[in-house]
Design a protein around this motif. Sequence first.
Motif, PDB file in Angstrom:
ATOM      1  N   TYR A 170      -0.139   0.483  -3.606  1.00 34.66           N
ATOM      2  CA  TYR A 170       0.414  -0.773  -3.806  1.00 34.66           C
ATOM      3  C   TYR A 170       2.137  -0.783  -4.391  1.00 34.66           C
ATOM      4  CZ  TYR A 170      -4.366  -2.577  -3.838  1.00 34.66           C
ATOM      5  OH  TYR A 170      -5.673  -3.113  -3.405  1.00 34.66           O
ATOM      6  N   ARG A 197      -5.814   3.578  -7.876  1.00 34.86           N
ATOM      7  CA  ARG A 197      -5.500   2.375  -6.799  1.00 34.86           C
ATOM      8  C   ARG A 197      -4.344   1.613  -6.444  1.00 34.86           C
ATOM      9  NH1 ARG A 197     -10.580   0.385  -5.230  1.00 34.86           N
ATOM     10  NH2 ARG A 197      -9.409  -1.045  -3.718  1.00 34.86           N
ATOM     11  N   ASN A 198      -3.522   1.802  -7.693  1.00 31.26           N
ATOM     12  CA  ASN A 198      -2.123   1.250  -7.747  1.00 31.26           C
ATOM     13  C   ASN A 198      -1.030   2.004  -6.952  1.00 31.26           C
ATOM     14  OD1 ASN A 198      -1.295  -1.263  -9.754  1.00 31.26           O
ATOM     15  ND2 ASN A 198      -2.859  -0.445 -10.738  1.00 31.26           N
ATOM     16  N   LYS A 242     -10.670  -6.386  -8.588  1.00 32.60           N
ATOM     17  CA  LYS A 242     -11.378  -5.093  -8.408  1.00 32.60           C
ATOM     18  C   LYS A 242     -12.545  -4.944  -9.433  1.00 32.60           C
ATOM     19  CE  LYS A 242      -8.434  -3.725  -5.250  1.00 32.60           C
ATOM     20  NZ  LYS A 242      -9.085  -3.678  -3.828  1.00 32.60           N
ATOM     21  N   ILE A 259      -8.883   5.437 -12.293  1.00 30.28           N
ATOM     22  CA  ILE A 259      -9.325   4.876 -10.796  1.00 30.28           C
ATOM     23  C   ILE A 259      -8.244   3.835 -10.895  1.00 30.28           C
ATOM     24  CG2 ILE A 259     -10.984   3.323  -9.731  1.00 30.28           C
ATOM     25  CD1 ILE A 259     -13.096   4.950 -10.642  1.00 30.28           C
ATOM     26  N   MET A 282      -5.320  -6.220  -7.909  1.00 29.24           N
ATOM     27  CA  MET A 282      -6.159  -5.531  -8.912  1.00 29.24           C
ATOM     28  C   MET A 282      -6.875  -6.464  -9.459  1.00 29.24           C
ATOM     29  SD  MET A 282      -5.959  -2.175  -8.455  1.00 29.24           S
ATOM     30  CE  MET A 282      -6.540  -1.902 -10.096  1.00 29.24           C
TER      31      MET A 282
END
Length: 372
Positions: A307, A303-304, A224, A299, A221
């Motif tokens: 992961y 996005r995590n 990003k 966001i 991250m």
Amino acid sequence: MQRFVDGAIADFSPVSVSFSANGHGARGVNAYKFDLHFYSLIDDEQATFVVSDNKIELLIRKLEPAWWPRLVATPQKPHWLKVDFDRWRTEDDMEQEKDEAPRDVRQDYEKEYNDLQRQELGYVKEKTKKVYLMFYNLAMFVGYLYVVSVMGVLYYRDGYNSITKAYSHVGNAFKFVQLLQYLEVMHPLFGYTKGSPLVPFFQVSGRNFILFLMIEWEPRMHAKPVVFYVFLIWSLVELIRYVICPSSPRSHRTNILFYLCSYPFYLSQLLGREVGLLTWLRYTIWIPLYPMGIVCEGIIVLRNIPYIEETKRFTVEMPNKLNITFDMVLFLKLYLLLLILPGTYLVMSHMSKLRAKKLGRGRGKRRQLHAD
């Protein structure tokens, strides 16, 4: 508590009010102001005022419904202060005036006492709590200014390529100032500031959840672009709270702390400065910045999720010694749902009410106020 309506500023404290405005009087357009130090405590949280075409009315309520032998702290009232006998109320037992408790003349004659200190010492002694808060706010201002300055210089030099390197350059500094903000949770507990410690606790903890668990713990991250944007938005929100005011200091203040710390918004509140533009910015800039910050945080959480599904980080599975289970992915989905729907509404409605309280509701919503 400072109120700002149509260019007029009223700064209420538990023991006083300081009012200033520009208006057209007998001598033309002039700056008018006055200060009143009350006999006893008032409810400064609820105090407000209304500006109409021909008058300004201040609504100030006593903190406790007790009899006051006079309005102001000093036995001598200002020569310009008149009594409105249409609203005058009397006390049945006037003997209370004879039993008036001893008062601290340093508070009743605060201006004269400060002038005496300047003459004898060359400066005004400040309370330890006030000095601490000034240095704390100055430190926070410098910290966020450093973050914004570094990000701005890198973007000017490297362009878009600097966006992916924001965390590597300012991540440590940002983590430091965010952890330092937990002191704001302690301030209400120790009586340094008003309000509940729960509000700053949830605000600071929400940011640190994103910063440490969603960004710091996941190296993928760091590069990003959304990290750059969330750092920028958070920093701008905080800089407005500590932004430098372009006005010059008052000439009669000689305390060195005043010259070091008199400009930022919170410091201006501590020092009783009247900075209408800063007040307006403090309670207006959140309108565009808060929604953008919430979108960026959403966001980052989104996005995590893949992961954490891959690494199983923060997830507790059976079997284990405690015989419990915790699904971090499910928690993030619930967090995201609560952040976008009720979280956004609660934050925006709270700030909207606070803005209306600080800046006034406009001419269309003004109420006819009566003296208490």
